[in-house]
Design a protein around this motif. Structure first.
Motif, PDB file in Angstrom:
ATOM      1  N   TYR A  27       0.770  -1.199   0.045  1.00  0.00           N
ATOM      2  CA  TYR A  27       0.008   0.093  -0.106  1.00  0.00           C
ATOM      3  C   TYR A  27       0.838   1.242  -0.029  1.00  0.00           C
ATOM      4  N   SER A  41       0.848   3.947  -3.024  1.00  0.00           N
ATOM      5  CA  SER A  41       0.568   5.483  -2.448  1.00  0.00           C
ATOM      6  C   SER A  41       1.672   6.512  -2.867  1.00  0.00           C
ATOM      7  N   TRP A  80      -5.870  13.273   1.180  1.00  0.00           N
ATOM      8  CA  TRP A  80      -6.753  12.152   1.365  1.00  0.00           C
ATOM      9  C   TRP A  80      -6.522  11.264   2.319  1.00  0.00           C
ATOM     10  N   ASN A  81      -5.438  10.805   2.516  1.00  0.00           N
ATOM     11  CA  ASN A  81      -5.032   9.653   3.769  1.00  0.00           C
ATOM     12  C   ASN A  81      -5.249  10.465   5.188  1.00  0.00           C
ATOM     13  N   LYS A  91      -9.657   9.156   4.081  1.00  0.00           N
ATOM     14  CA  LYS A  91      -9.437   7.675   4.053  1.00  0.00           C
ATOM     15  C   LYS A  91      -9.771   7.257   5.345  1.00  0.00           C
ATOM     16  N   CYS A  92      -9.408   7.714   6.552  1.00  0.00           N
ATOM     17  CA  CYS A  92     -10.031   7.327   7.782  1.00  0.00           C
ATOM     18  C   CYS A  92     -11.428   7.032   7.782  1.00  0.00           C
ATOM     19  N   THR A 121     -13.775   7.132   5.029  1.00  0.00           N
ATOM     20  CA  THR A 121     -14.358   6.032   4.070  1.00  0.00           C
ATOM     21  C   THR A 121     -13.661   4.811   4.018  1.00  0.00           C
ATOM     22  N   GLY A 122     -12.312   4.767   4.040  1.00  0.00           N
ATOM     23  CA  GLY A 122     -11.565   3.470   4.066  1.00  0.00           C
ATOM     24  C   GLY A 122     -11.376   3.190   2.346  1.00  0.00           C
ATOM     25  N   ILE A 123     -11.539   4.275   1.631  1.00  0.00           N
ATOM     26  CA  ILE A 123     -11.184   4.220  -0.026  1.00  0.00           C
ATOM     27  C   ILE A 123      -9.787   4.809  -0.102  1.00  0.00           C
ATOM     28  N   ASP A 124      -8.900   3.907  -0.826  1.00  0.00           N
ATOM     29  CA  ASP A 124      -7.540   4.473  -1.245  1.00  0.00           C
ATOM     30  C   ASP A 124      -7.721   5.658  -2.393  1.00  0.00           C
ATOM     31  N   GLY A 125      -7.022   6.641  -2.399  1.00  0.00           N
ATOM     32  CA  GLY A 125      -7.178   7.829  -3.074  1.00  0.00           C
ATOM     33  C   GLY A 125      -6.033   7.901  -4.133  1.00  0.00           C
TER      34      GLY A 125
END
Length: 242
Positions: A66, A70, A108-109, A113-114, A116-120
């Motif tokens: 990851y 990223s 985003w992170n 991300k915290c 939604t849990g979706i990687d941007g």
């Protein structure tokens, strides 16, 4: 598998530092091949040691993947894709796009991300490309930048590829029209059939004696019967012809 990927990336990073970065910094000075080789060796050593420290610090392989995505997708992918499609920009344009990708993925992170849990990473790559396009068209650029038109060499390559595709289509069409001749050419030789039979016999017997086959019944008998049929196929065909 991990070491195969690791030495490929180490080689790529060493070439980038020794050939591209150092040569760009020292434009007027000539860099010998031995000097580039020394720089590549030092780069491999330093990057390898830093990678080992990172691997010892983070023992989760999925987390490391990851992290690499990223960093790689938001920064490298957009300039690489634009270069493939013929876009030639300046260093300033590329740095603006890369900085935008880094800021986007960090933002985003940290805040999105915290929840939604979706990687941007993909969205950061799009932001990188849009920032490069905006910097190219809004800022003053040299005349030789932008979307590069195909040169004569590229046109020749396109014509050669078109000729090869036409010849391939014509060959497939002729093979389909002469199906009987084409299928007769696909029949394997007697040596190939006997070799396959010998291979299957040896592999099945070794699997049996090493204990790899737990079911010692019908499956082994079937495999050996098939191997014997392949080995005896040429003699059977000679007998039929006589």
């Amino acid at each position: 598998m991990s070491m195969s990927t690791a030495d490929s990336f180490l080689n790529a990073s060493a070439v980038i530092v020794g050939h591209d970065i150092v040569r760009t910094i020292k434009k007027d000075k000539e860099i010998t091949n031995s000097c580039q080789l020394k720089i590549a060796r030092c780069t491999t050593l330093v990057v390898g040691l830093l990678s080992m420290l990172l691997a010892f610090r983070c023992k989760d392989l999925l987390k490391l993947m990851y992290w690499s995505l990223s960093f790689q997708v938001p920064i490298v992918s957009a300039p690489f894709i634009l270069a493939i499609f013929g876009f030639q920009g300046t260093s300033r344009t590329a740095l603006i796009g890369m900085s935008t990708g880094i800021l986007f993925i960090l933002t985003w992170n940290k805040w999105i991300k915290c929840t939604t849990g979706i990687d941007g990473s993909f969205l950061a790559m799009l932001a990188n490309g849009l920032a490069m396009m905006a910097a190219h068209y809004l800022l003053k650029q040299p005349e030789d930048t932008g979307w590069v038109k195909p040169d004569n060499t590229f046109r020749q390559i396109q014509q050669e590829n078109f000729r090869k595709r036409s010849e391939r289509k014509e060959a497939i069409k002729n093979a389909w029209e002469n199906r009987k001749i084409t299928l007769s050419n696909l029949i394997p030789s007697h040596i190939t059939i006997v070799s396959v039979g010998v291979y299957t016999t040896i592999s099945n017997l070794m699997a049996y004696f090493l204990g790899c086959i737990t079911n010692h019944g019908y499956w082994l008998i079937f495999q050996l019967f098939l191997s014997a049929s392949l080995i005896g196929y040429p003699f059977f065909m000679i007998f039929l012809k006589k």
